[in-house]
Scaffold this active site. Structure first.
Site, PDB file in Angstrom:
ATOM      1  N   LYS A  11      45.246  35.641  30.287  1.00  0.00           N
ATOM      2  CA  LYS A  11      43.821  35.918  30.124  1.00  0.00           C
ATOM      3  C   LYS A  11      43.505  36.686  28.830  1.00  0.00           C
ATOM      4  O   LYS A  11      44.401  37.222  28.181  1.00  0.00           O
ATOM      5  CB  LYS A  11      43.327  36.709  31.336  1.00  0.00           C
ATOM      6  CG  LYS A  11      43.371  35.918  32.642  1.00  0.00           C
ATOM      7  CD  LYS A  11      42.852  36.764  33.785  1.00  0.00           C
ATOM      8  CE  LYS A  11      42.827  36.002  35.096  1.00  0.00           C
ATOM      9  NZ  LYS A  11      42.277  36.832  36.188  1.00  0.00           N
ATOM     10  N   TYR A  51      36.245  27.826  37.526  1.00  0.00           N
ATOM     11  CA  TYR A  51      36.183  28.785  38.632  1.00  0.00           C
ATOM     12  C   TYR A  51      35.062  28.470  39.620  1.00  0.00           C
ATOM     13  O   TYR A  51      34.627  29.342  40.377  1.00  0.00           O
ATOM     14  CB  TYR A  51      36.030  30.210  38.093  1.00  0.00           C
ATOM     15  CG  TYR A  51      37.306  30.769  37.507  1.00  0.00           C
ATOM     16  CD1 TYR A  51      38.357  31.166  38.321  1.00  0.00           C
ATOM     17  CD2 TYR A  51      37.463  30.890  36.123  1.00  0.00           C
ATOM     18  CE1 TYR A  51      39.526  31.674  37.788  1.00  0.00           C
ATOM     19  CE2 TYR A  51      38.635  31.400  35.583  1.00  0.00           C
ATOM     20  CZ  TYR A  51      39.662  31.792  36.419  1.00  0.00           C
ATOM     21  OH  TYR A  51      40.830  32.298  35.885  1.00  0.00           O
ATOM     22  N   PHE A  59      31.545  38.383  42.044  1.00  0.00           N
ATOM     23  CA  PHE A  59      32.216  38.614  40.763  1.00  0.00           C
ATOM     24  C   PHE A  59      32.208  37.396  39.839  1.00  0.00           C
ATOM     25  O   PHE A  59      32.727  37.458  38.720  1.00  0.00           O
ATOM     26  CB  PHE A  59      33.676  39.049  40.994  1.00  0.00           C
ATOM     27  CG  PHE A  59      34.508  38.054  41.757  1.00  0.00           C
ATOM     28  CD1 PHE A  59      35.081  36.952  41.129  1.00  0.00           C
ATOM     29  CD2 PHE A  59      34.732  38.232  43.121  1.00  0.00           C
ATOM     30  CE1 PHE A  59      35.854  36.036  41.838  1.00  0.00           C
ATOM     31  CE2 PHE A  59      35.511  37.323  43.834  1.00  0.00           C
ATOM     32  CZ  PHE A  59      36.070  36.227  43.187  1.00  0.00           C
ATOM     33  N   ARG A  87      53.376  33.477  41.534  1.00  0.00           N
ATOM     34  CA  ARG A  87      52.556  34.510  42.173  1.00  0.00           C
ATOM     35  C   ARG A  87      53.355  35.801  42.375  1.00  0.00           C
ATOM     36  O   ARG A  87      52.826  36.896  42.235  1.00  0.00           O
ATOM     37  CB  ARG A  87      51.965  33.986  43.468  1.00  0.00           C
ATOM     38  CG  ARG A  87      50.990  32.807  43.160  1.00  0.00           C
ATOM     39  CD  ARG A  87      50.206  32.326  44.323  1.00  0.00           C
ATOM     40  NE  ARG A  87      49.170  33.269  44.745  1.00  0.00           N
ATOM     41  CZ  ARG A  87      48.025  33.484  44.091  1.00  0.00           C
ATOM     42  NH1 ARG A  87      47.771  32.850  42.963  1.00  0.00           N
ATOM     43  NH2 ARG A  87      47.142  34.333  44.565  1.00  0.00           N
ATOM     44  N   ASN A 114      43.133  41.425  34.710  1.00  0.00           N
ATOM     45  CA  ASN A 114      44.477  41.565  35.274  1.00  0.00           C
ATOM     46  C   ASN A 114      45.524  40.671  34.596  1.00  0.00           C
ATOM     47  O   ASN A 114      46.550  40.357  35.176  1.00  0.00           O
ATOM     48  CB  ASN A 114      44.450  41.358  36.782  1.00  0.00           C
ATOM     49  CG  ASN A 114      43.948  39.990  37.186  1.00  0.00           C
ATOM     50  OD1 ASN A 114      43.902  39.063  36.386  1.00  0.00           O
ATOM     51  ND2 ASN A 114      43.583  39.849  38.442  1.00  0.00           N
ATOM     52  N   HIS A 117      46.310  34.435  35.451  1.00  0.00           N
ATOM     53  CA  HIS A 117      45.822  33.633  36.577  1.00  0.00           C
ATOM     54  C   HIS A 117      46.956  32.705  36.967  1.00  0.00           C
ATOM     55  O   HIS A 117      47.689  32.217  36.103  1.00  0.00           O
ATOM     56  CB  HIS A 117      44.611  32.791  36.152  1.00  0.00           C
ATOM     57  CG  HIS A 117      44.301  31.672  37.102  1.00  0.00           C
ATOM     58  ND1 HIS A 117      43.425  31.812  38.152  1.00  0.00           N
ATOM     59  CD2 HIS A 117      44.783  30.403  37.184  1.00  0.00           C
ATOM     60  CE1 HIS A 117      43.368  30.672  38.818  1.00  0.00           C
ATOM     61  NE2 HIS A 117      44.185  29.798  38.256  1.00  0.00           N
ATOM     62  N   GLU A 128      44.200  22.131  38.869  1.00  0.00           N
ATOM     63  CA  GLU A 128      44.042  23.027  37.729  1.00  0.00           C
ATOM     64  C   GLU A 128      44.799  22.513  36.504  1.00  0.00           C
ATOM     65  O   GLU A 128      44.298  22.614  35.377  1.00  0.00           O
ATOM     66  CB  GLU A 128      44.516  24.436  38.104  1.00  0.00           C
ATOM     67  CG  GLU A 128      43.589  25.104  39.097  1.00  0.00           C
ATOM     68  CD  GLU A 128      43.992  26.515  39.463  1.00  0.00           C
ATOM     69  OE1 GLU A 128      43.138  27.219  40.024  1.00  0.00           O
ATOM     70  OE2 GLU A 128      45.142  26.927  39.189  1.00  0.00           O
TER      71      GLU A 128
END
Length: 140
Positions: A11, A51, A59, A87, A114, A117, A128
């Site tokens: 990100k 998204y 959010f 993950r 964070n 993704h 995706e």
């Protein structure tokens, strides 16, 4: 466990701090292989489309603004149980809850910023990956 592919996004908060190499080293050290990768700048509309599943969440606006705020690195990771492994390497969404040594524990600036993704299931990963890559770009 079967060999899988999953989508990973580094990100804007992480690319801004030049962490791409450190983050990729964590994926590779965990046995994941990068089979496609590119640095791009998402538009707000592209972030909203990607998204869209979160469009009703409070959010959503903040997330899509952030994802369009700077370059991201989109990539496809491959390996045994790649979705779950990715993950695990990323750590919990909230960096305060992330296990030591995970990407988010080490690099995340906040719950929203964070650093990474990752797809949450093999079916999501396929969708995706197709959002960002053509079959010709996957060179595993």
């Amino acid at each position: 466990m079967a060999t899988e592919r999953t989508l990973s996004i580094i990100k804007p908060d992480a690319t801004r701090r030049n962490l791409t190499g450190k983050i990729n080293a964590k994926f590779e050290d965990a046995g994941l292989r990068i089979v496609a990768q590119k640095r791009i700048q998402l538009t707000k509309a592209q972030a909203e489309k990607f998204y869209a599943v979160h469009s009703a969440r409070p959010f959503f606006g903040e997330l899509t603004e952030f994802m369009a705020s700077g370059p991201v690195v989109v990539q496809v990771l491959e390996g045994e149980g790649a979705v779950l492994k990715n993950r695990e390497v990323m750590g919990a969404t909230n960096p305060k809850d992330a296990a030591p040594g995970t990407i988010r524990a080490e690099f995340a600036e906040s719950v929203g910023e964070n650093s990474v993704h990752g797809s949450d299931a093999p079916e999501t990963a396929a969708e995706e990956i197709a959002f960002f890559f053509s079959g010709l770009e996957l060179v595993g």
